[in-house]
Design a protein around this motif. Sequence first.
Motif, short mmCIF file in Angstrom:
data_model
loop_
_atom_site.label_atom_id
_atom_site.label_comp_id
_atom_site.label_asym_id
_atom_site.label_seq_id
_atom_site.Cartn_x
_atom_site.Cartn_y
_atom_site.Cartn_z
N ARG A 7 0.83 -1.20 0.00
CA ARG A 7 0.00 0.00 0.00
C ARG A 7 0.87 1.26 0.00
NH1 ARG A 7 -5.19 1.56 1.66
NH2 ARG A 7 -5.36 3.80 1.31
N LEU A 8 1.93 1.26 0.81
CA LEU A 8 2.80 2.43 0.87
C LEU A 8 3.48 2.68 -0.46
CD1 LEU A 8 4.35 1.94 4.42
CD2 LEU A 8 2.81 3.79 3.72
N MET A 9 3.94 1.62 -1.07
CA MET A 9 4.62 1.78 -2.36
C MET A 9 3.64 2.24 -3.44
SD MET A 9 7.81 1.25 -1.88
CE MET A 9 8.36 1.13 -3.58
N ASN A 10 2.42 1.72 -3.40
CA ASN A 10 1.41 2.15 -4.37
C ASN A 10 1.04 3.62 -4.19
OD1 ASN A 10 1.26 -0.34 -5.55
ND2 ASN A 10 -0.56 -0.99 -4.43
N ASP A 11 0.89 4.04 -2.92
CA ASP A 11 0.45 5.42 -2.66
C ASP A 11 1.57 6.43 -2.82
OD1 ASP A 11 -2.01 4.38 -2.17
OD2 ASP A 11 -2.10 4.92 -0.04
N LEU A 12 2.77 6.06 -2.38
CA LEU A 12 3.87 7.01 -2.39
C LEU A 12 4.74 6.90 -3.64
CD1 LEU A 12 4.97 6.78 1.35
CD2 LEU A 12 3.65 8.59 0.25
#
Length: 794
Positions: free
Chosen positions: A262-267
Amino acid sequence: MSDTTARQLKIVEQRIHWLSHWMIHNANHLRDNPEGIKVGGHQASSASMVSIFTALYFSALRPQDRVAVKPHASPLFHAMHYLMGNLERDAMERFRGYGGVQSYPSRTKDKDDVDFSTGSVGFGAAITAFSSIIQDFIAAKPWGKDLTEGRMISLIGDAELDEGNVYEALQEGWKHGLRNCWWIIDYNRQSLDGIVHEGLWERIAKVFEAFGWRVINIKYGVLQRAAFDEPGGSQLRDWIDTCPNQDYSALTYMGGATWRKRLMNDLGDQGDVTRLIESRSDEELAALMEGLGGNCVQTMAETFASIDDDRPTCFLAYTVKGWGTPIAGHKDNHGGLMTKAQMEIWQQNMCVPAGREWDRFAGVEDEAGLRAFLDTVPFFAAGNRRLDDAGIDVPAVTAPADKVIASQLAFGKIMDGLARSDTTLADRIMTVSPDVTGTTSLGPWVNRRKLFARKGKADLFRSERIPSTAKWDFVPEGQHLELGIAENNLFTALAAAGLGHSLFGKRLFPIGTLYDPFVCRGLDALIYACYQDARFMVVGTPSGVTLAPEGGAHQSIGTPLIGMSQDGLAAFEPAFADELAVIMEWAFDYLQRQGKGDLDERTWLRDETGGSVYLRLSTAPVEQPVRAVDESFRQGVIDGAYWLREPGPNCEVIIAYQGVVAPEAIRAAGTLGELRRDVGVLAVTSADRLNAGWSAAQRNRSKGVEAAQSHIERLLQDVPSHCRIVTVIDGHPATLAWIGAVHGHRTIPLGVEHFGQTGTIADLRRHFEIDAKAIIDRVTGLTAGRRRFEQSAP
């Protein structure tokens, strides 16, 4: 904070985390459960608060501090006392079982050192605010100068802030200059049914700040703050700040790999941010993202230590519900439990060897070091913190000499007499009323004993010589606590003051007045106060449809039944001033009793234990009888009834009344005496005590105590079986209807069963058929019908 202290706090946190959850697991999955019904225990709600709890009790508190523990965190409280050696394993193993530690902290039922009972959410928060006010009240008096002031602290869940009584208490605290009060909010953003609304924290902060509180937002733990200092940390912080509550909970439940995705997708691939994320394993990333401020014992301990003043403070501590367990973050985890399989894995993660689950120090490498640390924790240094105060002599209470007087006015004159007296009892009385001080006849008392305020406040009306019957000065030595119109606040204040001897070692005699119908407005708080075993006198006045011009909304019907049904509360409804004086004198002693619960074999009441007292009074003037107040009369009034007109051997009718309808019963008896033989009049002063004694005597006879006989059984034992009993009350008829069952007499219960309406007293008594004519009609109509039946029988 030293590294050693931080390390020991982490070990304590791990220990009470494990012990609390194992206690719940044992109750639900291992202990015999014949009914097959879930026991429960709120593992997730305990887990979210474990770091806060550890930091508070093991680093911040002193023995004089008092804490209301969030109801669903009770397993932490019991685990803490078990760890400290203050609780036996047997009590832990029977958690939520008969004889075990309670589901929610209880002053009266738990063995460990509970300051405030909690359970009905919202009241644990409110009572700490009022306890702080009561502490100030005591400290301002000459006899309270030696008081060591402590902080009154509440550990509450964010969902508790939905309760309206919380905001009533905040407003009252602001009025009285609240201080020495902390509310620590477990902001886990989950309630029983779902996730809390976005941005709630902003609303919470604004409300508290509006009432003069300092708000400290504790959002990030040590790991997070360190990560924010790394390259890319500011972007991670921004992401955390904008992540919806529901998303954060779901990601927590799904774990490190999902966090990473999720972090990689969002950031996106942002170099520094990517390196920050990729430098951590899945487990380390989960620990980072779940390491919110409220789940970081070091952060919480340092935050508490930073406060060095008495300003009321709200700590808004961000947490993860179910933190550190396999059910962390799941939206259903409020009432959820770890399965046996999940517990086995978690036990390994917690480094607790199999077979040592109940061992207080299982898995602790340096047991000696931990024991040494526990021995130095200030909060536990004084041992049991349940205080007491010496008994206070009760002077004679004299009834006013008026020939015609209402019971409410008689109460006011008795209080004025006490105000004039130079006695320790009078100095320890604290009166309180929700903006009805004058209309409940406390005005003369306040004129003499003044209103309490930490800082004096001039009465402009007096200084400008404007005529007024209320000469009320606000001064530190004042003995009346004036409240706004909030009955929950009244009863919560009575609860706090009624624990003065136990919390502060200074006995108070709290007396609260309110309009009787509004007892129902504060009923939950009244029940809460009684459950604490707080000691107070509550005066409900005016009462009943006798408050005729006020109409239905101001006319109480069911309050006599509340008085009968409420545990810890002795309810009386005197008709005459001499009865009231006897009851109040007895009550001041009763409030102080702390016996073990032995039954009085004369009445079969548990009078040795003491309790609180409820008086239901009226504004209707009543002609006072001329009689000697001897010991027999006194005892009858206290036991619940006496013969105003003793029945003869051929008695056909008895009229039993309670309260202000006395004149109607007396008039009816006079008329019936011309038509029927040996009419009796039973003056009931307490249906509550009569009924309780009767029930207790029956129970004891069933256990083989053949001589057990209650007061009402003795009063009616010689009444002929053919005699009819008419009961009458300005309240629900069920209050007295049971009396006929004592010896099997046919009973005609008269009372009020429907909402009242406006009119004169005579109008309403006639309408509800509780006047003398109605009593006579019922008796003569019944007798005529019986005679016709007998004449027609073959």
